[in-house]
Design an enzyme around this catalytic site. Structure first.
Site, PDB file in Angstrom:
ATOM      1  N   ASP A 218      22.511  47.169  24.656  1.00 16.58           N
ATOM      2  CA  ASP A 218      22.076  46.138  23.761  1.00 16.58           C
ATOM      3  C   ASP A 218      20.975  45.590  24.798  1.00 16.58           C
ATOM      4  O   ASP A 218      21.016  45.472  25.782  1.00 16.58           O
ATOM      5  CB  ASP A 218      23.127  45.072  23.784  1.00 16.58           C
ATOM      6  CG  ASP A 218      22.572  43.790  22.995  1.00 16.58           C
ATOM      7  OD1 ASP A 218      22.472  44.070  21.715  1.00 16.58           O
ATOM      8  OD2 ASP A 218      22.768  42.590  23.319  1.00 16.58           O
ATOM      9  N   GLU A 280      18.575  50.140  23.393  1.00 12.06           N
ATOM     10  CA  GLU A 280      17.802  49.117  22.481  1.00 12.06           C
ATOM     11  C   GLU A 280      16.695  48.477  23.138  1.00 12.06           C
ATOM     12  O   GLU A 280      17.130  47.604  23.744  1.00 12.06           O
ATOM     13  CB  GLU A 280      19.041  48.107  21.659  1.00 12.06           C
ATOM     14  CG  GLU A 280      18.056  47.370  20.645  1.00 12.06           C
ATOM     15  CD  GLU A 280      18.553  45.760  20.616  1.00 12.06           C
ATOM     16  OE1 GLU A 280      18.188  45.138  19.593  1.00 12.06           O
ATOM     17  OE2 GLU A 280      18.964  45.194  21.828  1.00 12.06           O
TER      18      GLU A 280
HETATM   19  C1  GLC Z   1      20.482  42.721  20.193  1.00 15.92           C
HETATM   20  C2  GLC Z   1      21.319  42.766  19.070  1.00 15.92           C
HETATM   21  C3  GLC Z   1      21.360  41.747  18.416  1.00 15.92           C
HETATM   22  C4  GLC Z   1      21.940  40.593  19.121  1.00 15.92           C
HETATM   23  C5  GLC Z   1      20.983  40.484  20.463  1.00 15.92           C
HETATM   24  C6  GLC Z   1      21.836  39.456  21.361  1.00 15.92           C
HETATM   25  O1  GLC Z   1      19.161  42.582  19.864  1.00 15.92           O
HETATM   26  O2  GLC Z   1      21.034  44.148  18.251  1.00 15.92           O
HETATM   27  O3  GLC Z   1      22.198  41.552  17.035  1.00 15.92           O
HETATM   28  O4  GLC Z   1      21.638  39.362  18.452  1.00 15.92           O
HETATM   29  O5  GLC Z   1      20.742  41.557  21.038  1.00 15.92           O
HETATM   30  O6  GLC Z   1      22.920  40.283  21.852  1.00 15.92           O
END
Ligand code: GLC
Ligand code: MG
Length: 556
Positions: A218, A280
């Site tokens: 994340d 991500e």
């Molecule tokens: C990432 C996740 C999202 C979340 C954010 C904070 O972007 O995909 O859903 O709200 O991180 O953890």
């Protein structure tokens, strides 16, 4: 510069090794909304296990499950209060073990979702920090700064939370500020602290020991902040439009973040069986993102620049060119992804006149479902032929649209609350999946409870209505994935082909021969040449012409 309209351009040659993740199709399960075995209205791990045969039949290789850890659920589980357990709402560690072993028996791998940028404020680490004095080693696990008694409302800098509002809140005693780049219930960890680094190596081992095949990480680009935490002088929109490179922000894409992932890869590599991790990282431009997938870091990174393409041949083609150019330069597979739990579902997005990164409001003009479905099917038909790894988001194989008319009281995304409704938030892509038309909650469970209300349209889109029905979106995905697998398209070589400005076309060559993929976004039909054989089509009525918003796979 490559001219995308020259006759043919060899664009991509596969890597010399073919580890599974280089060409895998990975399906994102959002556990709250997938399948609810205990009927409390929130999906759970046992629910996921019960749907593994469905996923296998769909033809995917792996699933990535969004966070299932103990959490106050202030951000739907992305606020973790214990990284080494399961939230009772989702089940137990025994349920996780059962899920992993059933998946493995079916030949499916499982990724967990790791959230290292922040914890929940209810995590014992944060509670311990609050209980200790300012300046203590316990506080050094997070980013605390003193409140200036002479100027008690002056925050340490001007950073804004990604969910709206300032990124600093006061500790309950009012003496210090703490940083939270998301909700105030998600305090940022201090990744300069070696103890934090060591703790995460242990967390990786905990899940690898349990048989997890890898991790989706994340906000992987956010862990390191620029020294001194300087003010930031741009807006969120400047990123979204690509006006500034991501590293222009003192809290994103800072060079030292890469050291962290090198140490993680060493842990993964100490385990048997090609464990993998995907970043991500909303990082632009492409070459900066490619740094995350150098040989000693991540295996993959989500291709969000491509996800953000408008429905235009030129933009899609350029995205394909840039993706292969940047990833091939570091020997990494490109990933292809159109939807996830944070963005407007691509079916709806592609029906819009312009992109709306902050979501769709109930009073926005309603996007046309038929146009959206046509384009979504065409987009996925193109995407599943592209060499590299593909990510699917639960429900896209059923042709689910974004749900835009959720009532305000049902909305749970903290973005909605923190911006006082100004940004509508992400609930519209998180509505529970319809499995059976004539069943409570469309088969999501058997009690009819659902944490977000499902629209009536979900009935006719339920999986049972599409299974075995010729031309359904579910059968289209199954057919595409079957051909992708039998011809090993994910491991193919790609050559761009010029068939005109409004057409995205390419050949994918594998040991099974070449297929030509043609996606027509123009007004005029493209006649299928004599002798070409139709392997797949996004529109079941295609016979001799590829009409607008339609994609085909041909052997030539
Ligand atoms: C990432 C996740 C999202 C979340 C954010 C904070 O972007 O995909 O859903 O709200 O991180 O953890
Ligand atoms: Mg449940």
């Amino acid at each position: 510069m490559t001219d995308p309209l020259s006759a043919t351009i060899p664009l991509h040659t596969p890597a010399s090794t073919n580890e599974w993740w280089r060409s895998a199709v990975i399906y994102q399960v959002y556990p709250r909304s997938f399948a609810d075995a205990d009927g409390d209205g929130i999906g759970d791990l046992t629910g996921i296990t019960s749907k593994l045969p469905y996923l296998r039949r769909l033809g995917i290789n792996a699933l990535w499950i969004s966070p299932f850890y103990p959490s106050p659920q202030a951000d739907a589980g992305y606020d973790v209060s214990d990284y080494c357990d399961i939230d009772p709402v989702f089940g137990s560690l025994a349920d996780a073990d059962a899920l992993i072993s059933h998946a493995h028996q079916l030949g499916l791998r499982v990724f967990a979702d790791l959230v290292p940028n922040h914890t929940s404020d209810e995590h014992p680490w944060f509670q311990r920090a609050l209980a200790a004095e300012p300046g203590s080693p316990e506080r050094d696990w997070y980013l605390f700064r003193d409140v200036d008694p002479g100027n008690p409302d002056q925050r340490p800098n001007n950073w804004q939370s990604d969910f709206g509002g300032p990124a600093w809140s006061k500790t309950p005693d009012g003496k210090q500020w703490y940083l939270h780049m998301f909700d105030s219930k998600q305090p940022n960890l201090n990744w300069e602290n070696p103890k934090v680094r060591a703790a995460f190596l242990d967390i990786l081992r905990f899940w690898l020991d349990r048989g997890i095949d890898g991790f989706r990480v994340d906000v992987a680009h956010a862990l390191i902040k620029a020294p001194g935490l300087p003010d930031f002088h741009h807006t969120r929109d400047d990123f979204l439009t690509g006006a500034i490179p991501t590293y222009a922000a003192p809290f994103y894409d800072q060079d030292d973040v890469h050291l962290i992932y090198r140490s993680w890869l060493e842990v993964l590599d100490s385990y048997p069986g090609d464990r993998a991790m995907v970043a991500e990282a909303w990082v632009q431009p492409y070459d900066r993102l490619a740094r995350y997938v150098r040989p000693d870091e991540f295996h993959q990174a989500f291709n969000f620049a491509f996800l953000q393409s408008p429905w235009e041949a030129g933009a899609l083609r350029q995205g394909i060119i840039d993706s292969y150019r940047s990833n091939d330069a570091v020997g990494a597979p490109t990933t292809w992804v159109l939807s996830n739990h944070d963005v407007v579902r691509h079916l709806t997005r592609f029906a819009l006149d312009r992109l709306r990164p902050s979501g769709l409001r109930p009073d926005d003009p309603a996007p046309d479902y038929t146009t959206g479905l046509r384009r979504a099917r065409a987009a996925s038909t193109m995407l599943l032929a592209l060499p590299g790894s593909a990510y699917l988001y639960q429900g896209e194989e059923l042709g689910l649209p974004e749900v835009i008319d959720l009532p305000a009281h049902a909305r749970q995304d903290p973005t909605f609350r923190r911006t006082e409704g100004d940004r509508i938030g992400r609930d519209g892509c998180r509505v529970p999946i319809p499995w059976v038309k004539d069943a409570p909650a469309y088969g999501f469970n058997d009690t009819g409870e659902s944490w977000l209300p499902q629209p009536a349209l979900f009935g006719q889109l339920a999986a049972d209505q599409q299974t075995g029905r010729d031309g359904s979106t579910l059968e289209l995905y199954r057919a595409l994935l079957a051909v992708r697998r039998s011809r090993a398209l994910g491991e193919g070589q790609l050559t761009l082909v010029n068939l005109g400005e409004d057409i995205v076309a390419f050949d994918v060559t594998t040991a099974a021969g070449a297929i030509r993929v043609v996606l027509n976004l123009g007004e005029t039909g493209w006649p299928i040449p004599d002798g070409a054989r139709l392997l797949a089509a996004s529109d079941p009525s295609v016979s001799d012409e590829v009409h607008t918003d339609t994609a085909v796979w041909l052997t030539i």
